[in-house]
Design a protein around this motif. Structure first.
Motif: not given
Length: 373
Positions: A156-168, A170-177
């Motif tokens: 995240d500090k490097m600026g690499v795009s991450l995705r997050a999933c809650e449960g099976f 609900y997924c979204y792009d990470v804006d606030d890690l």
């Protein structure tokens, strides 16, 4: 473990209001008495999970056999089958999974979640297991591999795009890690090799400096960072770091040499003109170029009391060296020569230690123990 007679197990399963298709599968697919006995003990929703699984009866039987032997627990059983209604692609790794528990490569819970992750990660069990063992990933209960929080923070500090999933689902792009991690979301990165390399390099003392180089070199193109590119940048960074350290050393030695020459008579200075020019060329080369040195070669050069003198000596002995471009050859030859000398000293020290007579030990007087009363 009590195993019910087959007829009793089938009767108990029939009482759970299974469909005709499910009941036919129970009777005809070759489930062992042990499997049917255990499945029949569960509530309908859990029994159906095993019956509707796309795993073969042979795989289900292996799971229950492992359960009966205490290799896995009931939670492992459910984890192994709960996502296999439509996608049993990890079934081919059932034996590897159970063997990894036998061999204590992974604990049974981690092994089961790793096995489950093979359903959706498009990796073999061995590959998935190595991702987990690297420390860059952990298997989730939702059949996936999440990047560990420490690695995710660096990405995240490097600026690499991450995705997050809650449960099976609900997924979204990470804006606030931090927020995503606080919500216990699983974190994903497109190229797993990037996470692996970051996990490897972040343990090094110069990680912060290297990360800054990556950020600078990639700029807005950071989204296209790959594991291979990270390795390339690491090699460049290492060569440059070693090159600067070597330059600092030979420059300091050159300054010391020049200061000594200033104290010499003019005739000696004129006579040493060649020495001065060649040493100056060596320093200039180290300032303008970074020789590609192995760790051993670099350490050998840095271990010398006067690296500049040693490079100059090699230059003078090698008649094939003429231009400033040949200084790189002299540097490598010097490093190898120093390393050979260091290895020889090490071997001689070992040999000397082995040949030293062992001093006689005085025999200890053993006092008799008092008898207990």
């Amino acid at each position: 473990m009590y195993v019910k007679p087959r007829e009793e197990s089938i009767e108990d399963l029939s009482a759970k209001k299974l469909s005709d298709v499910q009941l036919r599968k129970v009777i005809t697919q070759g489930y062992s008495d042990l499997s049917l006995s255990e499945i029949s003990r569960y509530k309908r929703q859990y029994a159906v999970m095993f019956i509707d699984s796309q795993y073969s009866a042979d795989t289900i039987n292996k799971l229950f056999k492992a359960y009966a032997k205490g290799k896995i627990d009931v939670d492992d059983l459910f984890q192994a089958v709960k996502y296999t209604t439509y996608k049993p692609q990890n079934e081919q790794y059932i034996d590897e999974y159970l063997k990894s528990i036998d061999d204590k490569v992974l604990g049974h819970t981690t092994a089961t979640q790793t096995f489950s992750a093979c359903l959706y990660e498009h990796c073999t069990y061995k590959e998935t297991m190595e991702y987990v063992r690297s420390g860059a990933f952990y298997p989730t209960e939702y059949a996936s591999l999440s990047v560990t929080s420490d690695v995710a923070e660096q990405l995240d500090k490097m600026g690499v795009s991450l995705r997050a999933c809650e449960g099976f689902n609900y997924c979204y792009d990470v804006d606030d890690l931090k927020e995503a991690l606080d919500r216990e979301a699983a974190i994903f990165v497109e190229d797993k090799d990037v996470a692996l390399k970051v996990c490897e390099y972040m343990k090094l003392p110069d990680w912060s400096s290297f990360r800054s180089k990556v950020e600078y070199e990639m700029g807005r193109d950071i989204a296209n960072l790959t594991g291979n590119k990270l390795d390339e940048l690491r090699i460049e960074f290492t060569v440059a770091t070693r090159g600067r350290a070597l330059y600092d050393k030979v420059q300091a030695e050159y300054i010391s040499f020049v200061n000594e020459m200033k104290q010499a008579p003019p005739a000696d200075i004129i006579e040493a003109a060649y020495d001065i020019v060649i040493r100056d060329n060596i320093v200039t080369y180290c300032d303008e170029y970074y020789p590609e040195l192995s760790s051993e070669q670099f350490e050998a050069l840095m271990s010398s009391k006067n690296t500049l003198d040693e490079i100059y000596e090699v230059w003078c002995k090698n008649g094939d060296l003429h231009s400033i471009d040949d200084v790189g050859i002299a540097i490598v030859e010097t490093a190898d020569r120093i390393q050979i000398s260091l290895d020889r000293e090490k071997q001689e020290k070992i040999a000397a230690e082995k040949s030293e007579p062992v001093p006689e030990q005085k025999r200890a007087v053993v006092k008799p123990k008092h008898k207990s009363r």
